[in-house]
Design an enzyme around this catalytic site. Sequence first.
Site, PDB file in Angstrom:
ATOM      1  N   LYS A  30       0.840  -1.199   0.000  1.00  0.00           N
ATOM      2  CA  LYS A  30       0.000   0.000   0.000  1.00  0.00           C
ATOM      3  C   LYS A  30       0.879   1.255   0.000  1.00  0.00           C
ATOM      4  O   LYS A  30       2.092   1.181   0.230  1.00  0.00           O
ATOM      5  CB  LYS A  30      -0.926   0.004   1.212  1.00  0.00           C
ATOM      6  CG  LYS A  30      -0.216   0.028   2.552  1.00  0.00           C
ATOM      7  CD  LYS A  30      -1.205   0.007   3.699  1.00  0.00           C
ATOM      8  CE  LYS A  30      -0.461   0.049   5.039  1.00  0.00           C
ATOM      9  NZ  LYS A  30      -1.390   0.137   6.175  1.00  0.00           N
ATOM     10  N   ARG A 130      -9.967   1.258  15.263  1.00  0.00           N
ATOM     11  CA  ARG A 130     -10.209   1.834  13.931  1.00  0.00           C
ATOM     12  C   ARG A 130     -11.476   1.201  13.351  1.00  0.00           C
ATOM     13  O   ARG A 130     -12.580   1.557  13.736  1.00  0.00           O
ATOM     14  CB  ARG A 130      -8.992   1.609  13.024  1.00  0.00           C
ATOM     15  CG  ARG A 130      -7.740   2.332  13.497  1.00  0.00           C
ATOM     16  CD  ARG A 130      -6.632   2.364  12.458  1.00  0.00           C
ATOM     17  NE  ARG A 130      -6.214   1.050  12.026  1.00  0.00           N
ATOM     18  CZ  ARG A 130      -5.092   0.813  11.338  1.00  0.00           C
ATOM     19  NH1 ARG A 130      -4.298   1.824  11.011  1.00  0.00           N
ATOM     20  NH2 ARG A 130      -4.755  -0.404  10.968  1.00  0.00           N
ATOM     21  N   HIS A 160      -5.720  -6.587  13.836  1.00  0.00           N
ATOM     22  CA  HIS A 160      -4.457  -5.849  13.733  1.00  0.00           C
ATOM     23  C   HIS A 160      -4.033  -5.411  15.125  1.00  0.00           C
ATOM     24  O   HIS A 160      -4.846  -4.891  15.892  1.00  0.00           O
ATOM     25  CB  HIS A 160      -4.622  -4.632  12.823  1.00  0.00           C
ATOM     26  CG  HIS A 160      -3.323  -3.959  12.479  1.00  0.00           C
ATOM     27  ND1 HIS A 160      -2.378  -4.538  11.673  1.00  0.00           N
ATOM     28  CD2 HIS A 160      -2.808  -2.758  12.840  1.00  0.00           C
ATOM     29  CE1 HIS A 160      -1.339  -3.725  11.535  1.00  0.00           C
ATOM     30  NE2 HIS A 160      -1.578  -2.643  12.254  1.00  0.00           N
ATOM     31  N   ARG A 213       0.811 -10.628   7.162  1.00  0.00           N
ATOM     32  CA  ARG A 213       0.868  -9.434   6.321  1.00  0.00           C
ATOM     33  C   ARG A 213       2.226  -8.773   6.581  1.00  0.00           C
ATOM     34  O   ARG A 213       2.440  -8.129   7.596  1.00  0.00           O
ATOM     35  CB  ARG A 213      -0.281  -8.489   6.673  1.00  0.00           C
ATOM     36  CG  ARG A 213      -1.653  -9.141   6.632  1.00  0.00           C
ATOM     37  CD  ARG A 213      -2.770  -8.155   6.975  1.00  0.00           C
ATOM     38  NE  ARG A 213      -2.593  -7.530   8.278  1.00  0.00           N
ATOM     39  CZ  ARG A 213      -3.057  -8.021   9.428  1.00  0.00           C
ATOM     40  NH1 ARG A 213      -3.700  -9.174   9.454  1.00  0.00           N
ATOM     41  NH2 ARG A 213      -2.868  -7.368  10.562  1.00  0.00           N
ATOM     42  N   TYR A 258      16.496  31.145   3.825  1.00  0.00           N
ATOM     43  CA  TYR A 258      15.421  32.042   4.258  1.00  0.00           C
ATOM     44  C   TYR A 258      15.527  32.353   5.750  1.00  0.00           C
ATOM     45  O   TYR A 258      15.786  31.474   6.568  1.00  0.00           O
ATOM     46  CB  TYR A 258      14.065  31.399   3.987  1.00  0.00           C
ATOM     47  CG  TYR A 258      13.692  31.333   2.527  1.00  0.00           C
ATOM     48  CD1 TYR A 258      13.377  32.487   1.808  1.00  0.00           C
ATOM     49  CD2 TYR A 258      13.652  30.116   1.859  1.00  0.00           C
ATOM     50  CE1 TYR A 258      13.028  32.437   0.469  1.00  0.00           C
ATOM     51  CE2 TYR A 258      13.307  30.036   0.520  1.00  0.00           C
ATOM     52  CZ  TYR A 258      12.994  31.202  -0.171  1.00  0.00           C
ATOM     53  OH  TYR A 258      12.653  31.141  -1.495  1.00  0.00           O
ATOM     54  N   CYS A 304      14.854  24.596   1.811  1.00  0.00           N
ATOM     55  CA  CYS A 304      13.950  25.308   0.907  1.00  0.00           C
ATOM     56  C   CYS A 304      12.993  24.308   0.242  1.00  0.00           C
ATOM     57  O   CYS A 304      13.085  23.104   0.446  1.00  0.00           O
ATOM     58  CB  CYS A 304      14.751  26.042  -0.169  1.00  0.00           C
ATOM     59  SG  CYS A 304      16.050  27.111   0.474  1.00  0.00           S
ATOM     60  N   MET A 305      12.086  24.812  -0.565  1.00  0.00           N
ATOM     61  CA  MET A 305      11.137  23.940  -1.245  1.00  0.00           C
ATOM     62  C   MET A 305      11.845  22.960  -2.172  1.00  0.00           C
ATOM     63  O   MET A 305      11.467  21.779  -2.254  1.00  0.00           O
ATOM     64  CB  MET A 305      10.135  24.769  -2.050  1.00  0.00           C
ATOM     65  CG  MET A 305       9.073  23.928  -2.757  1.00  0.00           C
ATOM     66  SD  MET A 305       7.908  24.908  -3.731  1.00  0.00           S
ATOM     67  CE  MET A 305       6.972  25.722  -2.440  1.00  0.00           C
ATOM     68  N   ASP A 306      12.885  23.425  -2.840  1.00  0.00           N
ATOM     69  CA  ASP A 306      13.537  22.617  -3.875  1.00  0.00           C
ATOM     70  C   ASP A 306      15.018  22.368  -3.634  1.00  0.00           C
ATOM     71  O   ASP A 306      15.644  21.621  -4.393  1.00  0.00           O
ATOM     72  CB  ASP A 306      13.389  23.306  -5.234  1.00  0.00           C
ATOM     73  CG  ASP A 306      11.967  23.756  -5.501  1.00  0.00           C
ATOM     74  OD1 ASP A 306      11.068  22.911  -5.416  1.00  0.00           O
ATOM     75  OD2 ASP A 306      11.769  24.955  -5.763  1.00  0.00           O
TER      76      ASP A 306
END
Length: 363
Positions: A30, A130, A160, A213, A258, A304-306
Amino acid sequence: MIIHTKAITDNVKNELARLPEGKELFAVVKANGYGHGALQVAKAASEGGATGFCVSNLDEGVELREAGFNQPIVILNMVPIEALTLAIVHDLSITVGNKEWLEKAAAYLKERHLKSALSLHLKVDTGMGRIGFLTPMEVIEAVALIQDSTVLEWEGIYTHFATADQVDEMYWKKQLQRFSVVIEQLPSLPKYIHIGNSATALWHDEKIGNMIRFGIAMYGLNPSGHALTEPYPLKPALELVSELIQVKQLAKGEGIGYGKTYITDKMEWIGTVPIGYADGWLRKMQGFSVLVEGKFCEIVGRVCMDQLMIRLPHKVSLGTKVTLIGKNQEEEIPMQAVADQLGTIHYEVACVLGTRIPREYQD
């Protein structure tokens, strides 16, 4: 990112070698194989001996079917009623956790006069809180409803564990006892009974069930973090690497990133690496280190973002490999160390690594 598929295959083989004869292993793929790539992980797990798969939702199951995987696939989450026809078409087994959903599913499918029945795995909530049936009587009623229906088929039952990865076994034993009571009161049993997640399979002698599992341990990661020692060496499959795209020498007193949260306190070599929080390398990683030429180099300034910046011990050539997770010469950064820095678990680290990061698959 480099995914070592042989590590996945070996982890599956090593776990199967410990299982009692006749007990199957379903690979949990998953969340895009915990960020590793669902299809490639499924192939590697199959080569290791996995006989089925577990996914979270319908789309993930359909993806496997369309890629040619014909093994049993169990969806571990509830599926919308209106999508059940698609589940039958693709031969996907569905989790059911309450009688109301079951009744609606039976009515919906009966109206459509399909040739095949919907395969179901009953989820018993023994203490996770759950989804799942709470009492033996609820399960017995659900089984009766399924067996009286021509559009439903009872394929499995499971639970589970919430604390299988902890030293204290008291709550685990309580959940096991609750599930045992349910099993003992059933007039018959389905094809699959499964209670073993990775942690249970590694550290608990659960004699109930004929399938496990296998999730996070298949990727070579200890389910308990630091709490328990795995019974055999798990082989991490994921290696996160990048490279230096700029190297510059800055004078004392220069700000980095930043907010100017880091200021050079002497003449320093600063390298820039093209990965950032948009890729899942979060801003909390400031102050952590990466590996360059086998040396730990601190991340300076805000991520930073990138991009992010690191302090280098000396001038380093552009294109030099930067290891964020994995081995670099004699040193290593395990994913658990990244999780510790973020105050989270390595499951989350693997899952948030973004799709912008290319995945390269190697044996």
